[in-house]
Design an enzyme around this catalytic site. Structure first.
Site, short mmCIF file in Angstrom:
data_model
loop_
_atom_site.label_atom_id
_atom_site.label_comp_id
_atom_site.label_asym_id
_atom_site.label_seq_id
_atom_site.Cartn_x
_atom_site.Cartn_y
_atom_site.Cartn_z
CB CYS A 57 -0.91 0.00 1.22
SG CYS A 57 -1.87 -1.50 1.33
CG HIS A 66 -3.12 3.02 3.01
ND1 HIS A 66 -3.70 2.83 1.78
CD2 HIS A 66 -3.07 1.79 3.60
CE1 HIS A 66 -4.00 1.55 1.64
NE2 HIS A 66 -3.63 0.90 2.72
CG ASN A 83 -6.45 -1.32 1.78
OD1 ASN A 83 -5.84 -0.71 0.90
ND2 ASN A 83 -5.84 -1.97 2.75
N1 ACO Z 1 -17.46 -10.38 9.45
C1 ACO Z 1 -17.79 -10.82 10.67
N2 ACO Z 1 -16.87 -11.26 11.55
C2 ACO Z 1 -15.59 -11.25 11.18
C3 ACO Z 1 -15.19 -10.81 9.91
C4 ACO Z 1 -16.19 -10.36 9.04
N3 ACO Z 1 -15.92 -9.91 7.80
N4 ACO Z 1 -13.85 -10.91 9.82
C5 ACO Z 1 -13.42 -11.40 11.00
N5 ACO Z 1 -14.47 -11.63 11.81
C6 ACO Z 1 -14.45 -12.14 13.16
C7 ACO Z 1 -13.26 -12.97 13.47
O1 ACO Z 1 -13.44 -14.30 13.03
C8 ACO Z 1 -13.19 -12.87 14.97
O2 ACO Z 1 -14.12 -13.76 15.52
P1 ACO Z 1 -13.77 -14.59 16.85
O3 ACO Z 1 -13.55 -13.54 17.90
O4 ACO Z 1 -14.99 -15.43 17.03
O5 ACO Z 1 -12.52 -15.36 16.52
C9 ACO Z 1 -13.68 -11.46 15.26
O6 ACO Z 1 -14.39 -11.04 14.07
C10 ACO Z 1 -12.59 -10.48 15.57
O7 ACO Z 1 -11.56 -10.62 14.59
P2 ACO Z 1 -10.32 -9.66 14.58
O8 ACO Z 1 -9.48 -9.99 13.39
O9 ACO Z 1 -9.65 -9.66 15.92
O10 ACO Z 1 -11.06 -8.27 14.38
P3 ACO Z 1 -10.47 -6.83 14.39
O11 ACO Z 1 -11.21 -5.97 15.31
O12 ACO Z 1 -8.97 -6.83 14.50
O13 ACO Z 1 -10.84 -6.30 12.92
C11 ACO Z 1 -9.76 -6.01 10.80
C12 ACO Z 1 -10.36 -6.99 11.81
C13 ACO Z 1 -10.86 -5.10 10.34
C14 ACO Z 1 -9.18 -6.80 9.65
C15 ACO Z 1 -8.70 -5.17 11.49
O14 ACO Z 1 -7.82 -6.00 12.20
C16 ACO Z 1 -7.91 -4.37 10.53
O15 ACO Z 1 -8.42 -3.47 9.88
N6 ACO Z 1 -6.59 -4.64 10.45
C17 ACO Z 1 -5.74 -3.93 9.54
C18 ACO Z 1 -5.91 -4.59 8.23
C19 ACO Z 1 -5.36 -3.73 7.16
O16 ACO Z 1 -5.62 -2.54 7.13
N7 ACO Z 1 -4.61 -4.36 6.30
C20 ACO Z 1 -4.09 -3.71 5.23
C21 ACO Z 1 -3.05 -2.73 5.67
S1 ACO Z 1 -1.75 -2.80 4.68
C22 ACO Z 1 -2.44 -2.79 3.25
O17 ACO Z 1 -3.27 -1.93 3.04
C23 ACO Z 1 -2.09 -3.80 2.25
#
Ligand code: ACO
Length: 333
Positions: A119, A260, A290
């Protein structure tokens, strides 16, 4: 006494963008995986994203964004000395999408290459453009950030498929002798020890494409989202602070913060740490998700064409991505 000329700075002469027409909403994804509009909105801020149809590849998106940027800069493709494409979803394994774009634009001769910096790809390209222009090795540089992440996302994996979208943004850079304008400071960095947190294992020489690699889904994005989240907030803040310090500018003197667009919660956390007022932060993650390397130049083009960025504004760009890579730049428009 002879007047001493400073080396030129790079400034943005024109911008462009291309978003595919097809809109995929959170409700559309609810029908495909076990997720909800409410979960996606509260965890990420995303409401919808654009997805390229099979007939459109990353080079097609690049071409449209590049043509708009050249027109805005009032330049022809033959004026370019360098063509850069930041992408992790190139049109072909090789050659570089930058070379395919060069051919599409009907020009030849100038150096053309891709940057794989996740990114942060557009910001890495910006810093290369700035260096080439300041050293006198190039006058006009085209930098594009473009992705078709929909092609490498597992549409059955709810933890990744809800996050990403397709698109391209472009900027044409040229020299300025105006001491008040242009790219004032950049800071680019990487920490390769984090690569396992966000990567695509298949298709390279470590795991070449095979029936087995396909069956194992190695050609899909693998991400440990919550770990990525923590490092993203820390490093986006760190590089932005370093750039502000290098330019002698404080967070509250920034006219526009253009981060970003990965996740609304990441953007808010970084903004608060930088002490940039909320109304000076540009956010479009709700509309596009994203788009990786495309996110910052798409935002820039929307802001320029929408009359938000005006001459004299201090614009802080900030990105983070696979690698991990991270980078920030301060521009006086
Ligand atoms: N819908 C419903 N539930 C979901 C989903 C979904 N789409 N995705 C995950 N869950 C669940 C998981 O299974 C988990 O369930 P569990 O507690 O029963 O195991 C729960 O939600 C929490 O999962 P986490 O991964 O801990 O959720 P978090 O609050 O961290 O949010 C997210 C996830 C949105 C991906 C967040 O971590 C995030 O934005 N991280 C950064 C990701 C990113 O920006 N990556 C790209 C950056 S670099 C680039 O741009 C290439």
């Amino acid at each position: 006494m002879t007047e001493r000329r400073h080396p030129p700075r790079a400034r943005i002469l024109g911008t462009g963008r291309c978003l595919p027409d097809t809109v995929v909403t959170n409700a559309d994804l609810e029908a495909r995986v076990d997720t909800s509009d409410e979960w996606i909105r509260t965890r990420t801020g995303i409401r919808e994203r654009r997805i390229a149809p099979p007939s459109i590849d990353t080079c097609d998106l690049c071409e449209e964004a590049a043509r708009q940027a050249l027109e805005a800069a009032d330049l022809r493709p033959d004026d370019l000395d360098l063509i850069l494409v930041g992408t992790v979803t190139p049109a072909l394994g090789f050659p570089a999408t930058a070379c395919l774009l060069q051919e599409r634009l009907g020009t030849r001769g100038q150096m053309a290459f891709d940057l794989s910096a996740g990114c942060t790809g557009f910001l890495y390209a910006l810093s290369v453009a700035d260096s080439f222009i300041r050293s006198g090795n190039a006058r006009y540089v085209l930098a594009v950030g473009a992705e078709t992440l929909s092609r490498i996302v597992d549409w059955d994996d709810r933890s990744t498929c809800v996050l990403f979208g397709d698109g391209a943004g472009a900027a044409v850079f040229g020299p300025t002798q105006d001491p008040e304008r242009g790219v004032l400071a950049t800071r680019m960095a990487a920490d390769g020890s984090y690569w396992p947190l966000l990567h695509m294992p298949g298709g390279g020489s470590r795991h070449p494409a095979s029936a087995e690699s396909l069956a194992q889904g190695l050609h899909y994005v693998k991400m440990q989202g919550n770990e990525v989240f923590k490092v993203a907030v820390r490093t986006l803040h760190q590089v932005a602070e370093e750039v502000l310090e290098a330019a002698g500018v404080s967070g509250d003197q920034v006219d526009w913060f253009v981060p970003h667009q990965a996740n609304r919660r990441i953007i808010d956390a970084v903004r608060l740490r930088l002490k940039v007022p909320a109304e000076r932060v540009y956010v479009n993650v709700h509309r596009y998700g994203n788009t990786s390397a495309a996110s910052v130049p798409i935002a820039l083009d929307e802001m320029v064409r929408g009359g938000k960025i005006r001459p004299g504004h201090r614009v802080l760009l900030d990105a983070f991505g696979a690698g991990f890579t991270f980078g920030a730049a301060l521009i006086r428009w």
